[in-house]
Design an enzyme around this catalytic site. Structure first.
Site, PDB file in Angstrom:
ATOM      1  N   HIS A 117       0.984  -1.182  -0.004  1.00 15.48           N
ATOM      2  CA  HIS A 117       0.080  -0.020   0.133  1.00 15.48           C
ATOM      3  C   HIS A 117       0.913   1.332   0.040  1.00 15.48           C
ATOM      4  O   HIS A 117       1.925   1.105   0.388  1.00 15.48           O
ATOM      5  CB  HIS A 117      -0.871   0.005   1.293  1.00 15.48           C
ATOM      6  CG  HIS A 117      -1.667  -1.073   1.285  1.00 15.48           C
ATOM      7  ND1 HIS A 117      -1.918  -1.883   2.631  1.00 15.48           N
ATOM      8  CD2 HIS A 117      -2.722  -1.859   0.681  1.00 15.48           C
ATOM      9  CE1 HIS A 117      -2.713  -2.794   2.464  1.00 15.48           C
ATOM     10  NE2 HIS A 117      -3.035  -2.675   1.190  1.00 15.48           N
ATOM     11  N   HIS A 119       1.173   4.767   1.909  1.00 13.00           N
ATOM     12  CA  HIS A 119       0.909   5.367   3.325  1.00 13.00           C
ATOM     13  C   HIS A 119       1.115   6.867   3.013  1.00 13.00           C
ATOM     14  O   HIS A 119       1.786   7.428   2.444  1.00 13.00           O
ATOM     15  CB  HIS A 119       1.391   4.571   4.318  1.00 13.00           C
ATOM     16  CG  HIS A 119       0.986   3.209   4.630  1.00 13.00           C
ATOM     17  ND1 HIS A 119       0.665   2.894   6.085  1.00 13.00           N
ATOM     18  CD2 HIS A 119       0.936   2.119   3.887  1.00 13.00           C
ATOM     19  CE1 HIS A 119       0.202   1.758   5.909  1.00 13.00           C
ATOM     20  NE2 HIS A 119       0.402   1.108   4.615  1.00 13.00           N
ATOM     21  N   HIS A 134      -3.091   4.653   5.404  1.00 12.10           N
ATOM     22  CA  HIS A 134      -3.186   4.559   4.056  1.00 12.10           C
ATOM     23  C   HIS A 134      -3.463   5.812   3.438  1.00 12.10           C
ATOM     24  O   HIS A 134      -4.250   6.685   3.868  1.00 12.10           O
ATOM     25  CB  HIS A 134      -4.312   3.614   3.537  1.00 12.10           C
ATOM     26  CG  HIS A 134      -4.110   2.220   3.407  1.00 12.10           C
ATOM     27  ND1 HIS A 134      -4.819   1.164   2.926  1.00 12.10           N
ATOM     28  CD2 HIS A 134      -2.977   1.479   4.411  1.00 12.10           C
ATOM     29  CE1 HIS A 134      -4.343  -0.103   3.396  1.00 12.10           C
ATOM     30  NE2 HIS A 134      -3.354   0.101   4.454  1.00 12.10           N
ATOM     31  N   HIS A 142     -11.230   1.254   2.268  1.00  8.19           N
ATOM     32  CA  HIS A 142     -10.521   0.426   1.728  1.00  8.19           C
ATOM     33  C   HIS A 142     -11.291  -0.795   0.912  1.00  8.19           C
ATOM     34  O   HIS A 142     -12.329  -1.091   1.568  1.00  8.19           O
ATOM     35  CB  HIS A 142      -9.608  -0.202   2.864  1.00  8.19           C
ATOM     36  CG  HIS A 142      -8.512  -1.344   2.205  1.00  8.19           C
ATOM     37  ND1 HIS A 142      -7.375  -0.894   1.445  1.00  8.19           N
ATOM     38  CD2 HIS A 142      -8.759  -2.563   2.385  1.00  8.19           C
ATOM     39  CE1 HIS A 142      -6.916  -2.005   1.299  1.00  8.19           C
ATOM     40  NE2 HIS A 142      -7.841  -3.006   1.746  1.00  8.19           N
ATOM     41  N   HIS A 145      -8.733   3.368  -1.912  1.00  5.64           N
ATOM     42  CA  HIS A 145      -7.497   4.252  -1.840  1.00  5.64           C
ATOM     43  C   HIS A 145      -6.773   4.218  -2.982  1.00  5.64           C
ATOM     44  O   HIS A 145      -6.459   3.056  -3.544  1.00  5.64           O
ATOM     45  CB  HIS A 145      -6.544   4.007  -0.560  1.00  5.64           C
ATOM     46  CG  HIS A 145      -7.446   3.869   0.768  1.00  5.64           C
ATOM     47  ND1 HIS A 145      -7.203   2.955   1.762  1.00  5.64           N
ATOM     48  CD2 HIS A 145      -8.579   4.197   1.185  1.00  5.64           C
ATOM     49  CE1 HIS A 145      -7.844   3.053   2.561  1.00  5.64           C
ATOM     50  NE2 HIS A 145      -8.887   3.798   2.305  1.00  5.64           N
ATOM     51  N   ASP A 148      -3.769   1.502  -2.828  1.00  9.93           N
ATOM     52  CA  ASP A 148      -4.290   0.025  -2.790  1.00  9.93           C
ATOM     53  C   ASP A 148      -3.656  -0.838  -3.652  1.00  9.93           C
ATOM     54  O   ASP A 148      -4.698  -1.121  -4.301  1.00  9.93           O
ATOM     55  CB  ASP A 148      -5.693  -0.123  -2.239  1.00  9.93           C
ATOM     56  CG  ASP A 148      -5.936   0.651  -0.893  1.00  9.93           C
ATOM     57  OD1 ASP A 148      -5.082   0.872  -0.202  1.00  9.93           O
ATOM     58  OD2 ASP A 148      -7.455   0.875  -0.685  1.00  9.93           O
ATOM     59  N   HIS A 184       3.343  -5.166   3.749  1.00 11.67           N
ATOM     60  CA  HIS A 184       2.941  -5.982   5.029  1.00 11.67           C
ATOM     61  C   HIS A 184       3.185  -7.503   4.989  1.00 11.67           C
ATOM     62  O   HIS A 184       3.519  -8.164   4.116  1.00 11.67           O
ATOM     63  CB  HIS A 184       1.459  -5.886   5.014  1.00 11.67           C
ATOM     64  CG  HIS A 184       1.169  -4.217   5.429  1.00 11.67           C
ATOM     65  ND1 HIS A 184       0.912  -3.569   6.374  1.00 11.67           N
ATOM     66  CD2 HIS A 184       0.950  -3.157   4.160  1.00 11.67           C
ATOM     67  CE1 HIS A 184       0.670  -2.292   6.413  1.00 11.67           C
ATOM     68  NE2 HIS A 184       0.588  -2.279   4.821  1.00 11.67           N
ATOM     69  N   ARG A 207       4.060  -4.304   9.481  1.00 10.68           N
ATOM     70  CA  ARG A 207       4.822  -3.507   8.326  1.00 10.68           C
ATOM     71  C   ARG A 207       6.106  -3.979   8.395  1.00 10.68           C
ATOM     72  O   ARG A 207       6.948  -3.868   9.233  1.00 10.68           O
ATOM     73  CB  ARG A 207       4.673  -2.210   8.606  1.00 10.68           C
ATOM     74  CG  ARG A 207       3.239  -1.590   8.807  1.00 10.68           C
ATOM     75  CD  ARG A 207       3.177  -0.069   9.241  1.00 10.68           C
ATOM     76  NE  ARG A 207       1.921   0.440   9.327  1.00 10.68           N
ATOM     77  CZ  ARG A 207       1.353   1.548   9.393  1.00 10.68           C
ATOM     78  NH1 ARG A 207       2.418   2.542   9.034  1.00 10.68           N
ATOM     79  NH2 ARG A 207       0.010   1.971   9.344  1.00 10.68           N
TER      80      ARG A 207
END
Length: 245
Positions: A117, A119, A134, A142, A145, A148, A184, A207
């Site tokens: 993603h 951020h 995000h 979500h 976004h 994404d 992630h 993360r």
């Protein structure tokens, strides 16, 4: 200081517009053409103030960006130590964004899909935890976004993907430049997890690694793209040979 700069730019824009309106009054017969000229020039002015890369992009057409992925400084030693690059390419001012994801550091047997993603903050002061949530300029759920990207499964310890028509952009007020990319530990549930977090972050978990997006050159994009597409062509050729035999 920022407030003074903002006030200066606003004053500059107003002077610019005022000048053109005075020209219209002096040449009222050519109003439609003058208005179109104003619209174009004011748009260029605001684009350059909102993000400086837009002004440079008008000359070079194709704009490139790079994000140099590094493991989070707060990550446990036993977790995958992911490194590599995420590259971007986009034609100014409204071309579709493309990305190349080229990451290593997974074990050879790792087949866990990982979420990636964009951020909100380009802040790595506390590892990847400082990058915020995000990037969500439109304030939607979500997975709507612009950053994404979805899920990516390593093959032989690597993630190598080229994607076109990414929803995000490098230009204007919603530019992704200077924001962070995070990979992630878990798979993104794409908003179907049945809990509030699913509509915020996809329950993607810890993360692992992150980076900050910055302007890059075309050389790295070209070499990485050729390597990626060349390997794909070789695999397709080998598959065709096996079928024919």
């Amino acid at each position: 200081m920022r407030m003074k700069q903002s006030a200066f730019y606003n004053h500059l824009a107003l002077l610019f517009i005022s000048h053109f309106f005075s020209q219209i009054q002096a040449n009222h017969e050519s109003c439609p053409l003058m208005l179109k000229n104003i619209e174009s020039k004011v748009d260029d002015l605001w684009q350059s103030l909102l993000h400086p890369v837009a002004l440079a992009a008008k000359d070079i057409k194709e704009v490139y960006a790079i994000c140099e992925m590094k493991p989070s400084s707060t990550l446990e030693a036993e977790k995958p130590q992911v490194t590599g690059q995420v590259l971007f390419k986009q034609t100014y001012p409204s071309g579709h964004l493309e990305t190349i994801i080229s990451l290593v550091g997974f074990s050879e047997s790792d087949n866990q899909a990982r979420a990636i993603h964009i951020h909100e903050f380009g802040d790595l002061s506390n590892g990847c935890d400082a990058t915020g949530g995000h990037f969500n300029p439109m304030n939607v759920s979500h997975p709507g976004h612009p950053g994404d990207f979805g899920n990516f499964t390593p093959k032989k310890g690597k993630i190598k993907k080229h994607r076109k028509n990414i929803k995000a952009t490098m230009f204007g007020p919603n530019s992704i430049l200077s924001r962070a990319i995070v990979i992630h530990e878990q798979q993104d549930d794409l908003g179907e997890g049945g809990n509030p977090a699913s509509l915020i972050n996809g329950n993607a978990g810890k993360r692992l690694a992150c980076c900050v997006i910055g302007i890059g050159g075309k050389t790295l994009w070209q070499s990485t793209f050729l390597s990626l597409t060349g390997n794909s062509m070789k695999r397709n050729a080998k598959g065709s040979e096996r079928k024919s035999s």
